[in-house]
Design a protein around this motif. Structure first.
Motif, PDB file in Angstrom:
ATOM      1  N   MET A 162       0.852  -1.175   0.000  1.00 25.63           N
ATOM      2  CA  MET A 162       0.000   0.000   0.000  1.00 25.63           C
ATOM      3  C   MET A 162       0.895   1.233   0.000  1.00 25.63           C
ATOM      4  SD  MET A 162      -2.817   1.308   2.805  1.00 25.63           S
ATOM      5  CE  MET A 162      -3.851  -0.098   2.586  1.00 25.63           C
ATOM      6  N   HIS A 163       0.460   2.259  -0.711  1.00 27.39           N
ATOM      7  CA  HIS A 163       1.178   3.534  -0.744  1.00 27.39           C
ATOM      8  C   HIS A 163       0.505   4.487   0.237  1.00 27.39           C
ATOM      9  CE1 HIS A 163       2.374   7.342  -3.180  1.00 27.39           C
ATOM     10  NE2 HIS A 163       3.090   7.206  -2.083  1.00 27.39           N
ATOM     11  N   VAL A 164       1.269   4.967   1.225  1.00 22.51           N
ATOM     12  CA  VAL A 164       0.736   5.796   2.292  1.00 22.51           C
ATOM     13  C   VAL A 164       1.402   7.165   2.276  1.00 22.51           C
ATOM     14  CG1 VAL A 164       0.417   6.003   4.788  1.00 22.51           C
ATOM     15  CG2 VAL A 164       0.345   3.750   3.708  1.00 22.51           C
ATOM     16  N   MET A 169       5.486   1.231   9.217  1.00 25.34           N
ATOM     17  CA  MET A 169       4.983   1.080   7.853  1.00 25.34           C
ATOM     18  C   MET A 169       6.056   0.527   6.919  1.00 25.34           C
ATOM     19  SD  MET A 169       2.405   4.070   6.857  1.00 25.34           S
ATOM     20  CE  MET A 169       2.324   5.343   8.059  1.00 25.34           C
ATOM     21  N   ILE A 170       7.260   1.030   7.045  1.00 24.30           N
ATOM     22  CA  ILE A 170       8.340   0.547   6.180  1.00 24.30           C
ATOM     23  C   ILE A 170       8.653  -0.913   6.496  1.00 24.30           C
ATOM     24  CG2 ILE A 170      10.805   0.808   5.665  1.00 24.30           C
ATOM     25  CD1 ILE A 170      10.313   3.853   5.733  1.00 24.30           C
ATOM     26  N   LYS A 171       8.719  -1.253   7.785  1.00 23.07           N
ATOM     27  CA  LYS A 171       8.951  -2.652   8.164  1.00 23.07           C
ATOM     28  C   LYS A 171       7.829  -3.556   7.678  1.00 23.07           C
ATOM     29  CE  LYS A 171      11.823  -1.700  12.171  1.00 23.07           C
ATOM     30  NZ  LYS A 171      11.873  -1.587  13.634  1.00 23.07           N
ATOM     31  N   GLY A 172       6.629  -3.010   7.564  1.00 24.11           N
ATOM     32  CA  GLY A 172       5.485  -3.775   7.092  1.00 24.11           C
ATOM     33  C   GLY A 172       5.408  -3.881   5.575  1.00 24.11           C
ATOM     34  N   GLN A 187      15.701   6.628   5.766  1.00 23.98           N
ATOM     35  CA  GLN A 187      14.899   5.614   6.452  1.00 23.98           C
ATOM     36  C   GLN A 187      14.069   4.784   5.469  1.00 23.98           C
ATOM     37  OE1 GLN A 187      13.573   8.816   9.441  1.00 23.98           O
ATOM     38  NE2 GLN A 187      13.111   6.880  10.461  1.00 23.98           N
ATOM     39  N   GLY A 188      14.019   5.209   4.209  1.00 24.71           N
ATOM     40  CA  GLY A 188      13.301   4.439   3.203  1.00 24.71           C
ATOM     41  C   GLY A 188      12.051   5.083   2.653  1.00 24.71           C
TER      42      GLY A 188
END
Length: 90
Positions: free
Chosen positions: A1-3, A20-23, A43-44
């Motif tokens: 998903m794009h958040v 969110m990034i880890k997910g 951080q990505g």
């Protein structure tokens, strides 16, 4: 998903960004200045330089996202007005 994420450099927003990034989500985070944007990129996250009170600086990023997480807070004298404007945009 794009958040699309506001407040990603703050206490709560930074934890949300990490989760969110880890997910495995793709995150576009708003920052007020290029230095903070660079930290978010490290951080990505993809970044947008913007201000809550200036919807034109982030409206396209909101439209491109599947979801919005609003973790920013505007503490200026016009904070409530800017917050309402940001929420209406998002």
């Amino acid at each position: 998903m794009h958040v699309f994420l506001t407040g990603a450099t703050g206490y709560i927003g930074s934890a949300v960004l990490d989760s969110m990034i880890k997910g495995g989500h793709r995150v576009t985070a708003m920052a007020r200045d290029p230095e903070k944007a660079e930290k978010l990129q490290a951080q990505g996250a993809a970044t947008v330089i913007g201000e809550l009170g200036l919807p034109k600086t982030y409206a396209d990023a909101v439209k491109a996202a599947d979801a919005v997480v609003h973790a920013a807070m505007e503490s200026s004298p016009r904070g409530v007005e800017k917050e309402k404007q940001a929420l209406d945009t998002m």
